[in-house]
Motif scaffolding. Sequence first.
Motif, PDB file in Angstrom:
ATOM      1  N   VAL A 143       1.206 -11.177  -1.687  1.00  0.00           N
ATOM      2  CA  VAL A 143       1.821 -10.918  -0.389  1.00  0.00           C
ATOM      3  C   VAL A 143       1.768  -9.424  -0.067  1.00  0.00           C
ATOM      4  N   GLY A 144       1.927  -8.562  -1.063  1.00  0.00           N
ATOM      5  CA  GLY A 144       1.820  -7.129  -0.832  1.00  0.00           C
ATOM      6  C   GLY A 144       0.459  -6.741  -0.280  1.00  0.00           C
ATOM      7  N   ALA A 145      -0.612  -7.339  -0.845  1.00  0.00           N
ATOM      8  CA  ALA A 145      -1.964  -7.056  -0.360  1.00  0.00           C
ATOM      9  C   ALA A 145      -2.151  -7.583   1.062  1.00  0.00           C
ATOM     10  N   ILE A 146      -1.612  -8.778   1.337  1.00  0.00           N
ATOM     11  CA  ILE A 146      -1.726  -9.368   2.674  1.00  0.00           C
ATOM     12  C   ILE A 146      -0.987  -8.510   3.704  1.00  0.00           C
ATOM     13  N   VAL A 147       0.229  -8.085   3.364  1.00  0.00           N
ATOM     14  CA  VAL A 147       1.021  -7.267   4.277  1.00  0.00           C
ATOM     15  C   VAL A 147       0.319  -5.944   4.553  1.00  0.00           C
ATOM     16  N   SER A 148      -0.184  -5.300   3.515  1.00  0.00           N
ATOM     17  CA  SER A 148      -0.887  -4.018   3.703  1.00  0.00           C
ATOM     18  C   SER A 148      -2.055  -4.172   4.667  1.00  0.00           C
ATOM     19  N   GLY A 149      -2.880  -5.194   4.454  1.00  0.00           N
ATOM     20  CA  GLY A 149      -4.029  -5.405   5.324  1.00  0.00           C
ATOM     21  C   GLY A 149      -3.631  -5.773   6.736  1.00  0.00           C
ATOM     22  N   ALA A 150      -2.583  -6.591   6.860  1.00  0.00           N
ATOM     23  CA  ALA A 150      -2.148  -7.033   8.187  1.00  0.00           C
ATOM     24  C   ALA A 150      -1.635  -5.867   9.017  1.00  0.00           C
TER      25      ALA A 150
END
Length: 472
Positions: A154-161
């Motif tokens: 989720v951290g990677a998804i949030v960063s990219g989003a």
Amino acid sequence: MEETGKKPSILMALAVFFVPVSIILYGTAVLKIGAILPLIIATVVACLFGKFFGYSWDELQTGMMESISRVMIAILILIVVGMLIGVWILSGTIPTIIYWGLQLIAPTSFLMTAFLICVIASTATGTSFGTMGTVGVALLGVGQALGYPLPMVVGAIVSGAYFGDKMSPVSDSTNITASVCEVELFPHIASMMWTTIPAAVVSALLYLLLGIQHSAATTTGAIPVILQALSSKFNLSLWTLLPPVLMIIFAYRKMPALPLLILCVAVGALEAWLLQGCGLKEITQSLMSGYASKTGVKQVDVLLSRGGINSVMGTIVLLTAGVAFGGVLEKTRTLEVLLQAIVTWARSTGRLILSVLLAGYIILLGTGSQMVSVIIPGRAFVPVFKNRGIHLRVLSRTCEDGGTIGCPLIPWSVHAFYILGVLGVSAYDFAPYAFLNWIVPLFSIFYGYTGFAIWRTDGTPLRQSPAAGLKA
């Protein structure tokens, strides 16, 4: 018209600021009714304070209208952006970008790939919510199958989003921040590249290292289903990428944002007719109400059902209420008094940059609203930056470095609750892995204290950067 009101004391200015903010906090955090109504009530309360200071209703109304007039271009751009997203989905532009992005999945570099896919999707669509609720959901399942800790995924998804939420020319926050800070859209984006691109590179490397440590050789099952649904529903020709290519070309040639976006809408509509075989009714529906996906694949239908003029109406109301509130604070000289106290402390450029960031975080802590945390500091610091002779694109960049990407890190913010509901992980758990959201403001502070990537009002650099060839 000569103003009749008096300048408030520092204590009264604090009351005028914090009482309405407390109302916004109570409405958003306790009653959970969103930011629009609390902002309207807060504006009324600020007006009552203004009347107490001796300002007439005409003066307060003038303050609100002047503030709203400064963001009219943002409102027009938002309307066109809503049309753009709907027609770009219909034409196959966004589906093509998502299709090829999803093909980058590789188990050993999953976290970095997830980050990059969300960067691509959010930049194409301009929405962090849409990216996390669609591509993010699919990537979460893939990461879980590969054995990755969910907070890490989720951290990677949030960063990219939030990369695209901050950088995309079709993002609400990008357009609003540029308008609020009186900066043209593409110079604003170019300025943000100084903090966001290096932070993205560092984040990608960190995700790669984590991925090498935690990866597992497992096949993914959700991706082929999505790819099949996209390829069967749309003609994924390379011609569908023409609109974003034109956007990049004409943006580089400094075409104004509004006519450029209108051009991209027109090209998208033409491609929807020529490449996807859509009729006039379908095209006009996508422009007004957005695209409604009916592939039967839930992830795809959620991903692609969005856009249209109707989708931005709530944002426009929020923007109007936010700038009206700020307009009253400006007219009653409340912000002037508070800023004088801040400026006394912010003697250096570094402290000034830090003050903007802190202002955004304080409003986020109080309201949980991304837009408010950008609008209020943006309007408050415009005169300060002008007086200091620092270009306003530094202010607009710093507002986004704090408010735009800081929002999901506040556990009780609107964005954090959305992430918890969609991806099932709280900010307390994923925040340590949202590398981009932490690293961007660090670059912002570094530039502030070193003078690199800081420009005077006339465009000359405050201090020569080693990357002198890169111009904002």
